[in-house]
Enzyme design. Structure first.
Site, PDB file in Angstrom:
ATOM      1  N   GLY A 151      13.566  38.888 -15.747  1.00 43.91           N
ATOM      2  CA  GLY A 151      12.772  39.526 -14.647  1.00 43.91           C
ATOM      3  C   GLY A 151      11.243  39.695 -15.043  1.00 43.91           C
ATOM      4  N   SER A 152      10.873  40.651 -14.544  1.00 39.61           N
ATOM      5  CA  SER A 152       9.439  40.698 -14.537  1.00 39.61           C
ATOM      6  C   SER A 152       8.482  40.769 -15.782  1.00 39.61           C
ATOM      7  CB  SER A 152       9.090  42.284 -13.774  1.00 39.61           C
ATOM      8  OG  SER A 152       9.690  42.014 -12.475  1.00 39.61           O
TER       9      SER A 152
END
Lengths: 584, 388
Positions: free
Chosen positions: A299-300
């Site tokens: 993810g981020s």
């Protein structure tokens, strides 16, 4: 001597003839029974002499060769009782050690009465299965284990039964005094004291097994193994993760503390875990080590890698801007922002707003090949091997097009082991040194010797700035424990459920660096499928659960790690970016 | 010291008895006391008895044993035969009685209480049986008209059947072995000896396939043989036996192992030498004996003693599988001690030096008519083995 054969006389009757025939049949014609008996007694003398001779020989053999016997015995005994070195944490606390325990064995060939033995033994050890016990005792084998590691009291009772053919061997039993605290790193051993998971298995693989086979691993003077692990930090991390897992009803939780300057793993927790003293639990697939054995779309948090790549290439500076006004359409896919600003964003804004559009455009500015090469250099595309035997191959797309680069830029479409991502992020923050992580104690010069320079020091400085900035006014604000100058990045990845990205099932990560100006420790917290709570206003994103958990962990471990709180530090742009200011 | 000139029964006994053998037996008894001191206090303590319980009882049994030994050795062969007949009948009856009144110990009924004393009748059966068999085989050559061989076979089958029913395979095996050896010595043609051995093997095979208990037993015996072969000369690997592991088991059957451990191999060799000396000397007596009964009786009793000692020592040394058999005069056990004293007393008695004529029954006993045919008399003398 005369042969008492009846002489056929003139008055030979039928009786006499029958008698003679019988005699001939029984003893032979004209046999001298007396002489025969004498000879056969002599034969008996010879036979007895031979029998006594054999017994005497056997006796003398026992007398002459007892040393050989004893020597073989002791090595055999030791092969069973394999001693292992103690495992210590970095401060010398015992994580694993050996204690002696008696084990009951039988020599079925020596047993006189199997039924009696079964009856008496099951009376003392009621948990023994009578049928199996009988089968074992009735077997032809010379040696069978009946029950391993029994209490001394029962040993006494069995000894007093006085059954021949039963015996005890002292075996080393591995004991983990900290129970579940450090399960995944240490691993565990089987009943024969052979390592079958974690560091225990690594110990066997790195020569201990060979020592055991050769019979040299017997003394208790083996040097203990010192791990990089800090039991206090491990405990604090696990404690907070347990609380967090409970609070957010997460399926699983994991945490990792590494030293970015040496690559040492200071703490590793993966929940649910198991008690290595009862390794049966370890088979449960939900209890795997998620840090090394699981692969996840990070993810981020992966945006840090993308931005570092862009900044390091020189094509992009902190002042560069990218258009994030409209979602990025790619074929039938549309990439939007969670914290949509719908405007042109600068690089620090992309990071702090965690803009998918901005990150994707940054990656596209570098291109597919550059992106791939950079990730390869950061060790994200190959299996990461450490001392722990459990490791996983990253899931890399077979055909890597622009769409892949777009998604991988913000951490989707490439699954890596969390430890792998941590290694890369650590390199971005520590001045550009990619250091292979280790579970053993390692000094900074040793780490430097192993390190590979992957990004420029200036890039690393900018990354530290971005991380700190994110804690000051971005998604990581909830992890900012005052005084420790934390930097951090959230990551919320949607889990793939049935081939689609789910909107409700998320995998949250948070990576924090402390302190951000002089990076020393990288803390990672992961929550699998945390649920929204009223307290989080219905949000389930990383900033609402992983970040505050990280904050709590930091508040507890920073004092343990010897980080002094500093309360009057200037904001990131003035402290970290003084040298790089003109680049802005 | 007894004067040569004296003519009392004791003086006669003293000058005719085999003194070296008597000394060897005394030495064995002494050894038995010493080893009882070594082996039994542990067992007694385990059973919650006074540590010297078994030592005291061992000593207590030695007194009657010694008396039986001396008393029996004073008897004449004829008295011995008569006594043996009585002892055999009584102990046979007691063996039968064990089936109803015997206490069951480890799945076998071998013990019976007679006049408040626990006795094992099969122990007394053995020496009496040997004497009867020796007499029957001797008769078979002296009186061909008597079905002595058939009777001997019948006696064997009867005794072995009773012992197997107990069940006491060790004793039945021992008895069958001694019987076979005497049968062999009786001058039978080899074909009968082999045939009988074959029949015994067949019987054993039949038992193997029909009686599960026997099958298990034989299987284990074969396993043990295999174990010995596998073990080679220096033992069998992890946890595979030394005498020490058997130590808690027995002060009776495994006393030899205790001797090896506590007193060393030299004492064991001395014990072995004593047994060998007694057996060899007995067999030499049998070799020299001029009378068929004396020869068979001495050989039979000697072999009984020798086989029992050899089997016990071999078991202790893991040469053969475990059998419930005592080490003569060394092991603890009242019945065993007294029965052995009885057996060895008979051996001493028969082996005593006596004028050849004393061995002969009165001529009238064999040849009813005083005016016997000279040929018949010669034949009888020949059968009795008078030196030519």
């Amino acid at each position: 001597m005369h042969a008492p054969v009846p002489q056929p006389g003139p008055e030979t009757s039928g009786d006499k003839r029958r008698e003679r025939l019988l005699y001939r049949l029984l003893y032979g014609r004209g046999a001298d029974r007396g002489a025969k008996a004498k000879a056969r007694v002599a034969l008996a003398i010879a036979a007895f002499a031979a029998v006594y001779g054999v017994i005497a020989t056997r006796l003398v053999m026992h007398a002459v060769a007892p040393d050989v016997h004893v020597a073989r015995r002791s090595t055999a005994q030791d092969a069973v009782a394999t001693a292992r070195p103690d495992i210590l944490d970095r401060n010398g606390e015992i994580l694993a050690t050996d204690v002696k325990a008696p084990s009951l064995f039988a020599e079925p060939r020596k047993l006189i009465d199997v039924d009696e033995a079964v009856e008496l033994l099951t009376a003392v050890l009621p948990d023994l299965d009578a049928g199996e016990l009988r089968e074992r005792l009735a077997s032809k084998r010379g040696f069978v284990w009946l029950k391993r590691e029994i209490p001394t009291k029962q040993q006494q009772e069995i000894h007093h039964l006085g059954i021949p053919g039963l015996g005890f061997l002292d075996e080393n039993k591995r004991v983990y005094p900290n129970g579940q605290e450090v399960s995944h790193v240490i691993g565990h051993v089987n009943i024969d004291n052979q390592g079958i998971a974690g560091i225990e298995k690594w110990l066997d693989a790195s020569g201990l097994a060979a020592l055991h086979t050769a019979g040299f691993a017997t003394d208790r003077l083996q040097n203990p193994i010192t791990l990089a692990l800090d039991l206090r930090v491990q405990h604090a991390l696990r404690d907070e993760l347990l609380a967090s897992q409970e609070k957010f009803k997460a399926k699983a939780a994991a945490g990792l503390v590494t030293d970015v300057r040496t690559g040492e793993v200071i703490a590793l927790v993966s929940l649910p875990d198991y008690d290595p003293n009862n390794p049966r639990q370890a088979i449960d697939p939900t209890r795997i080590n998620r840090i090394t054995t699981g692969v996840y779309e990070m993810g981020s948090t992966y945006k840090a890698l993308t931005l570092a790549m862009a900044l390091d290439s020189g094509k992009v500076t902190l002042a560069s801007t990218f258009d994030a006004r409209v979602p990025l359409r790619y074929g039938k896919f549309s990439i939007g922002d969670y914290h949509a600003q719908n405007r042109v964003l600068s690089v620090p804004e992309i990071f702090t707003y965690s803009s998918n559009i901005g990150t994707a455009r940054t990656a596209l500015a570098i291109g597919v090949d550059g992106h791939k090469a950079f990730l390869k250099k950061m060790g994200q595309l190959d299996r990461l091997r450490t001392e722990l035997p459990e490791s996983a191959e990253p899931l890399v797309p077979k055909r890597w097009g622009e769409l892949n680069t777009v998604t991988i830029a913000f951490g989707h479409g490439l699954s890596v082991a969390p430890l792998q991502a941590v290694m890369a992020v650590g390199a971005l923050l520590n001045g550009g040194y990619l250091i292979p992580p280790t579970f053993l104690k390692r000094s900074e010069p040793e780490a430097r010797a192993l390190a590979k320079i992957v990004v420029k020091p200036e890039t690393s400085e900018k990354m530290r700035y971005l991380m700190r900035l994110n804690a000051e006014k971005g998604t990581a604000a909830k992890a900012d424990v005052k005084g420790y100058y934390i930097g951090g990045k959230t990551g919320t990845s949607e889990k793939v459920v049935g081939g689609r990205y789910s909107k409700t099932k998320v995998f949250n990560t948070f990576m924090a660096i402390l302190p951000a100006d002089q990076p020393r420790y990288l803390l990672t917290v992961m929550l699998d499928e945390p649920q929204a709570t009223p307290e989080t206003h219905g949000f389930a994103t990383s900033g609402w659960n992983a970040a505050p958990t990280t904050g709590k962990v930091i508040a507890r471990i920073a004092p343990l790690l010897g980080i002094e709180p500093r309360f009057d530090l200037p904001p990131a742009d003035r402290l970290i970016l003084t040298s790089a200011k003109e680049l802005r | 010291m007894v004067s040569r000139a004296e003519r009392g029964p004791f003086a006669r006994w003293w000058w005719t008895v085999d003194k070296p053998m008597l000394a060897a037996l005394a030495a064995l008894m002494l050894g038995g006391i010493v080893l009882s001191l070594a082996a039994s206090p542990l067992v007694a303590a385990r059973l919650g008895l006074d540590p010297f319980h078994f030592v005291n009882r061992h000593l207590l049994f030695l007194v009657p044993a010694l008396m039986v030994l001396i008393a029996t050795s004073l008897l004449t062969p004829r008295h011995i035969r008569r006594l043996a007949f009585v002892v055999f009948l009584v102990s046979l009856a007691l063996v039968v009685a064990t089936f109803w009144f015997g206490a069951e110990v480890k799945g076998a009924r071998r013990w019976i209480v007679v006049l408040g004393v626990n006795v094992q009748p099969s122990e007394f059966l053995k020496p009496a049986f040997v004497i009867l068999i020796a007499w029957l085989f001797a008769e078979s050559s002296r009186r061909p008209e008597m079905p002595a061989n058939t009777m001997a076979l019948g006696l064997l089958l009867l005794t072995v059947t009773l012992l197997v029913l107990q069940p006491d395979f060790g004793q039945s095996m021992l008895i069958a072995l001694v019987w076979g050896a005497l049968f062999f010595m009786a001058g039978m043609r080899l074909i009968w000896v082999l045939g009988l051995a074959g029949a015994a093997t067949l019987g054993l095979a039949a038992a193997y396939f029909t009686v599960p208990h026997v099958a298990q037993r034989i299987k284990r015996f074969l396993d043990a043989l295999e174990a010995f072969a596998q073990g080679g000369w220096f033992g069998r690997g992890p946890g595979e036996g030394t005498v020490k592991r058997i130590l808690p088991d027995s002060h009776a059957d495994f006393v030899f192992a205790v001797a090896a451990e506590e007193f060393g191999i030299v004492l064991c060799l001395i014990l072995l030498a004593l047994f060998a000396f007694i057996v060899m000397r007995a067999l030499v007596h049998a070799f020299r004996a001029q009378d068929a009964f004396a020869r068979f009786a001495i050989a039979g009793l000697g072999m009984l003693f020798g086989l029992q000692s050899a089997i016990n020592m071999a078991v202790n040394l893991h040469l053969i599988p475990a059998k419930g058999m005592t080490l003569p005069f060394i092991s603890y056990g009242g019945s065993s001690l007294i029965s052995l004293a009885y057996g060895m007393g008979m051996l001493l008695a028969i082996a005593r030096e006596r004028p050849a004529a004393a061995m002969l029954p009165p001529v009238e006993a064999i040849v009813p008519a005083a005016a016997a045919v000279p040929a018949a008399a010669a034949q009888t003398a020949g059968a009795a083995g008078r030196p030519a």
